[in-house]
Every structure is written in structure tokens, then in C-alpha cells.
Motif scaffolding. Structure first.
Motif: not given
Length: 187
Positions: A53-63, A68-76, A146-151
């Protein structure tokens, strides 16, 4: 025919055309040789099943900052949505239910594509549907592109290894979504 029926038919045709374009745009390339191997290992990054998955970092509304960047503890599941999108309104309660039910093995990240929305409307959407999962704003369309969003909605299922399992364009039934979540979290 009533004007409201004409509008509904026009909107439906527009959604079908956009979904058709999105499917065509993200189609699999044909194999180049019968016995040749395709050069698509999980080491490659891209917006397609089987690739990292293309990596990204974003701040949530909760601060909190979400990554999302490679292996992680949970699926997403990365859920791209807009407040004006009727199918997004239909799936919001189901995503809430799945986020709660599978919280130990699955993260759901809601990403409002703010470049195609009005942020105050998106904030009202979050409150109206009581979204229980982290929500972020993609203000400049950087992550969506990055995810070729179209819909809308677009749901990207990413396993614990950071590999895209599937990209779902539009809404699917709650039962089908749960089947996909079970499959995603078992790997």
C-alpha cells in the motif's frame, strides 16, 4: 416523467459511469507471456491488490497522527468518502459496527477527500453518523491520488504485512463486507 425522477436517473447514470471508469482505470494488465512471471512482488508499491500500500501520514480529528506504511499490528481498511456521497451515508453505520466488532484485529481509517468536499459538511457527517473510527482530512487530494481514487466510497483493504488485499469501489452488502474483513484479518 417527474423532474425528481429525471434527476435520480441522471445521478444513477453518472455514478455507474464513474464506477465503470474506475474499474477500467484499475484493471489488471494482461499477462505478457503464458509461462512468464509478472514482476509484481509485494516489494513494489502501488494502488493495486498484491502490492504494498502506498504510504501516508495524516492527522486525525482526535489530534493523533495515523500512518499506513508497511507491516503493522492489525489489518486496516482505508475508507475514502465525501459528505455528499449517498453510498457513503449508507455504509457509515456498517463501518461503525465493523470497527467496534473487529477492533482487536482491524483498524478502520476514514479519510474525507476534502478537496472534493466542504469541510464543515464533512464535520457534520462525522457527528451525524457518530463515527467511532479515526477520521482524517485529505485536504489536497494527496492520499486519494496515491490510491488512484475515482469513486466514493473507495475502501482499500490492507493486511498486516502492508499489502493491499482488495480495493472495493462503491458499497457492498454488510454480509459481503464482513466476509472480506474475516478473510483479511485471518491472514
Amino acid at each position: 416523467m417527474k423532474p425528481s425522477n429525471k434527476l435520480n436517473i441522471t445521478v444513477l447514470l453518472l455514478v455507474v459511469c464513474i464506477a465503470g471508469f474506475a474499474v477500467w482505470h484499475n484493471r489488471e494488465p494482461k499477462a505478457e507471456a503464458v509461462f512468464g512471471q509478472q514482476d509484481e512482488s509485494p516489494m513494489k508499491v502501488g494502488p493495486k491488490a498484491g502490492l504494498l500500500a502506498p504510504s501516508f501520514t495524516l492527522q486525525g480529528t482526535d489530534g493523533t497522527t495515523y500512518v499506513v506504511d508497511g507491516p503493522r499490528e492489525k489489518a486496516v481498511i482505508v475508507n475514502f468518502w465525501a459528505s455528499w456521497c449517498d453510498p457513503c451515508k449508507l455504509e457509515a453505520p456498517e463501518l461503525n459496527a465493523m470497527a467496534t466488532k473487529y477492533k482487536d484485529v482491524l483498524d478502520i481509517y476514514g479519510i474525507n477527500v476534502s478537496s472534493q468536499d466542504y469541510k464543515p459538511n464533512a464535520e457534520r457527517f462525522i457527528k451525524k453518523y457518530g463515527l467511532v473510527f479515526p477520521v482524517m482530512f485529505d485536504m489536497k487530494d494527496e492520499v486519494y491520488s496515491k490510491y488512484n481514487g475515482a469513486v466514493f466510497p473507495t475502501n482499500v483493504l490492507i493486511d498486516k504485512n502492508g499489502v493491499i488485499s482488495e480495493i472495493i469501489l462503491g458499497v457492498i452488502s454488510p454480509e459481503e463486507l464482513e466476509e472480506k474483513i474475516i478473510k483479511l484479518t485471518e491472514s
